[in-house]
Design an enzyme around this catalytic site. Structure first.
Site, PDB file in Angstrom:
ATOM      1  N   SER A 107     -97.337   5.483  65.825  1.00 59.20           N
ATOM      2  CA  SER A 107     -98.430   4.702  66.520  1.00 59.20           C
ATOM      3  C   SER A 107     -98.109   4.053  68.405  1.00 59.20           C
ATOM      4  O   SER A 107     -98.772   3.327  68.603  1.00 59.20           O
ATOM      5  CB  SER A 107     -97.455   3.265  66.153  1.00 59.20           C
ATOM      6  N   HIS A 128    -103.885   7.646  63.337  1.00 63.27           N
ATOM      7  CA  HIS A 128    -103.135   6.474  63.473  1.00 63.27           C
ATOM      8  C   HIS A 128    -103.873   5.975  61.777  1.00 63.27           C
ATOM      9  O   HIS A 128    -104.493   5.661  62.290  1.00 63.27           O
ATOM     10  CB  HIS A 128    -102.979   5.856  64.238  1.00 63.27           C
ATOM     11  N   GLU A 140    -107.470   5.349  63.160  1.00 61.25           N
ATOM     12  CA  GLU A 140    -107.684   6.305  64.763  1.00 61.25           C
ATOM     13  C   GLU A 140    -107.255   7.730  64.698  1.00 61.25           C
ATOM     14  O   GLU A 140    -106.141   8.088  64.956  1.00 61.25           O
ATOM     15  CB  GLU A 140    -107.048   5.398  65.529  1.00 61.25           C
ATOM     16  N   ASN A 179    -103.829  -1.941  68.742  1.00 58.15           N
ATOM     17  CA  ASN A 179    -103.089  -2.668  68.867  1.00 58.15           C
ATOM     18  C   ASN A 179    -102.877  -3.326  70.303  1.00 58.15           C
ATOM     19  O   ASN A 179    -101.828  -4.206  70.753  1.00 58.15           O
ATOM     20  CB  ASN A 179    -101.531  -1.440  69.033  1.00 58.15           C
TER      21      ASN A 179
HETATM   22  N1  NAD Z   1     -95.272   0.592  59.324  1.00 54.67           N
HETATM   23  C1  NAD Z   1     -95.760   0.392  60.226  1.00 54.67           C
HETATM   24  O1  NAD Z   1     -96.555  -0.411  60.433  1.00 54.67           O
HETATM   25  C2  NAD Z   1     -96.606   2.052  60.787  1.00 54.67           C
HETATM   26  C3  NAD Z   1     -97.754   1.924  60.983  1.00 54.67           C
HETATM   27  C4  NAD Z   1     -98.962   2.586  61.699  1.00 54.67           C
HETATM   28  C5  NAD Z   1     -97.776   3.736  61.463  1.00 54.67           C
HETATM   29  N2  NAD Z   1     -96.517   3.699  61.984  1.00 54.67           N
HETATM   30  C6  NAD Z   1     -96.161   5.321  62.393  1.00 54.67           C
HETATM   31  O2  NAD Z   1     -95.257   5.954  61.234  1.00 54.67           O
HETATM   32  C7  NAD Z   1     -94.322   6.271  61.350  1.00 54.67           C
HETATM   33  C8  NAD Z   1     -93.372   5.533  60.267  1.00 54.67           C
HETATM   34  O3  NAD Z   1     -93.452   4.589  59.812  1.00 54.67           O
HETATM   35  P1  NAD Z   1     -92.847   3.512  58.663  1.00 54.67           P
HETATM   36  O4  NAD Z   1     -92.781   2.358  58.806  1.00 54.67           O
HETATM   37  O5  NAD Z   1     -93.553   5.229  57.005  1.00 54.67           O
HETATM   38  O6  NAD Z   1     -91.285   4.566  58.647  1.00 54.67           O
HETATM   39  P2  NAD Z   1     -89.697   4.441  57.562  1.00 54.67           P
HETATM   40  O7  NAD Z   1     -88.523   3.954  58.520  1.00 54.67           O
HETATM   41  O8  NAD Z   1     -90.237   3.539  56.491  1.00 54.67           O
HETATM   42  O9  NAD Z   1     -90.328   5.949  57.113  1.00 54.67           O
HETATM   43  C9  NAD Z   1     -89.333   6.395  57.838  1.00 54.67           C
HETATM   44  C10 NAD Z   1     -89.419   8.118  57.042  1.00 54.67           C
HETATM   45  O10 NAD Z   1     -89.140   9.550  57.234  1.00 54.67           O
HETATM   46  C11 NAD Z   1     -87.813   9.764  57.105  1.00 54.67           C
HETATM   47  N3  NAD Z   1     -87.238  10.484  58.218  1.00 54.67           N
HETATM   48  C12 NAD Z   1     -86.207  10.191  58.670  1.00 54.67           C
HETATM   49  N4  NAD Z   1     -86.296  11.635  59.766  1.00 54.67           N
HETATM   50  C13 NAD Z   1     -87.116  12.523  59.516  1.00 54.67           C
HETATM   51  C14 NAD Z   1     -87.047  14.153  59.891  1.00 54.67           C
HETATM   52  N5  NAD Z   1     -86.404  14.260  60.870  1.00 54.67           N
HETATM   53  N6  NAD Z   1     -87.914  14.961  58.033  1.00 54.67           N
HETATM   54  C15 NAD Z   1     -88.580  14.397  57.730  1.00 54.67           C
HETATM   55  N7  NAD Z   1     -87.936  12.767  57.102  1.00 54.67           N
HETATM   56  C16 NAD Z   1     -87.783  12.217  58.087  1.00 54.67           C
HETATM   57  C17 NAD Z   1     -87.034   8.826  56.446  1.00 54.67           C
HETATM   58  O11 NAD Z   1     -86.294   9.509  55.531  1.00 54.67           O
HETATM   59  C18 NAD Z   1     -88.454   7.778  56.112  1.00 54.67           C
HETATM   60  O12 NAD Z   1     -88.455   8.042  54.554  1.00 54.67           O
HETATM   61  C19 NAD Z   1     -93.645   6.121  62.493  1.00 54.67           C
HETATM   62  O13 NAD Z   1     -94.030   7.157  63.472  1.00 54.67           O
HETATM   63  C20 NAD Z   1     -94.655   4.723  62.998  1.00 54.67           C
HETATM   64  O14 NAD Z   1     -95.164   4.303  64.393  1.00 54.67           O
HETATM   65  C21 NAD Z   1     -96.265   2.801  61.060  1.00 54.67           C
END
Ligand code: NAD
Length: 271
Positions: A107, A128, A140, A179
């Site tokens: 994000s 995104h 996006e 955002n």
């Molecule tokens: N949560 C939201 O609302 C949202 C919305 C849009 C974008 N994002 C983006 O998506 C991404 C993930 O967010 P999330 O909320 O799903 O996070 P999360 O913490 O729920 O999930 C992240 C996952 O990544 C795994 N992980 C960590 N290090 C790793 C590695 N080296 N190799 C493989 N897997 C690995 C973890 O085990 C976990 O399962 C971020 O970059 C965030 O900015 C999140």
């Protein structure tokens, strides 16, 4: 986000492999997908046959090499940590085919952050999604100076074919579009509150009834977390010296543990 993106992609006809550095997270994702699909059948929204087809397309693979080596498109959705993401892109660069498209769902990190880790970064961009990615229609697609038009076309096309309405963000910018708009609205709402112009519920009513927003900025913040909003404001203050509107009000709520829906109280009571 990763499991939702994977399931959405499989539901729309693509073969997908989900991987995760945590085997526990990967098996939880498999369980979640199975439960979600069973519930769709129970509700009469999907046939057993369709579920079998989706399950046959959706793979869970703990080994990064096996998961990524034949992929035509990689969507990175791991923890929001720059050095962990950099390390993953370095590893991927050694594994994937030289013409595979590489996208990050981050994000806040633009894809140029990782352009030195990927040979031929013309195939690198942000894709995104919004939470929950199975439901939210927007993506996006963000083009950096390094990203080719072909990569953007492919990501726009992929988004449409997986049921999304993508927008092409033509230059990298912090927060992309959604955002940034949300930030501007929230800052203004907090400015109005802090200056005693109206209460939080009144400002929400203004946004909901006057602008047809499904949720006013305070109601929304109760869902996304006042704690996260305060910690982001604190980080901005520490890094830039800029104090966001409503800083003290957010700080007070944070200290009282009034984080929003998850703590039972935020701008509204949920008991
Ligand atoms: N949560 C939201 O609302 C949202 C919305 C849009 C974008 N994002 C983006 O998506 C991404 C993930 O967010 P999330 O909320 O799903 O996070 P999360 O913490 O729920 O999930 C992240 C996952 O990544 C795994 N992980 C960590 N290090 C790793 C590695 N080296 N190799 C493989 N897997 C690995 C973890 O085990 C976990 O399962 C971020 O970059 C965030 O900015 C999140």
């Amino acid at each position: 986000m990763g499991k939702q993106i994977a399931l959405n992609t499989a539901q729309n006809g693509y073969a997908v492999t989900l991987t995760d550095s945590s085997e526990k997270a990967l098996s939880a994702a498999r369980e979640w997908a199975g439960k979600y699909l069973s519930e769709r059948v129970e509700k009469g929204k999907m046939t057993d046959e369709k579920v079998s087809e989706i399950k046959a397309r959706l793979h869970f693979e703990p080994d990064l090499k096996k998961a990524a080596r034949d992929a035509q498109l990689i969507v990175e959705a791991i923890i929001e940590d720059k050095s962990i993401k950099e390390d993953l892109f370095r590893q991927l660069n050694e594994i994937i085919s030289k013409d595979a498209i590489v996208a990050t769902n981050s994000s806040y990190m633009v894809s140029s952050t990782f352009k030195d880790m990927i040979d031929n970064p013309s195939r690198l961009a942000n894709l995104h999604f919004f939470n929950p990615a199975l439901v939210m229609k927007l993506t996006e697609v963000v083009q950096g100076d390094h990203t080719s038009d072909e990569t953007i076309e492919l990501l726009l096309d992929f988004s449409r074919k997986t049921g999304k309405d993508p927008i092409w963000v033509r230059k990298e910018i912090d927060g992309f579009i959604v955002n940034r708009i949300l930030r501007a609205v929230t800052n203004e709402a907090l400015y109005l509150l802090e200056n005693g112009i109206a209460t939080a519920p009144e400002i929400d009513t203004a946004a909901e009834k006057g602008l047809n927003y499904p949720m006013g900025p305070f109601r929304l913040q109760d869902f996304t977390g006042i704690d996260l909003a305060f910690l982001a404001a604190k980080k901005t203050l520490e890094e830039t010296g800029f104090k966001k509107p409503g800083y003290e009000i957010l700080e007070e709520k944070y200290e009282k543990g009034e984080f929003g829906k998850k703590s039972g109280k935020g701008w509204y009571d949920y008991e």
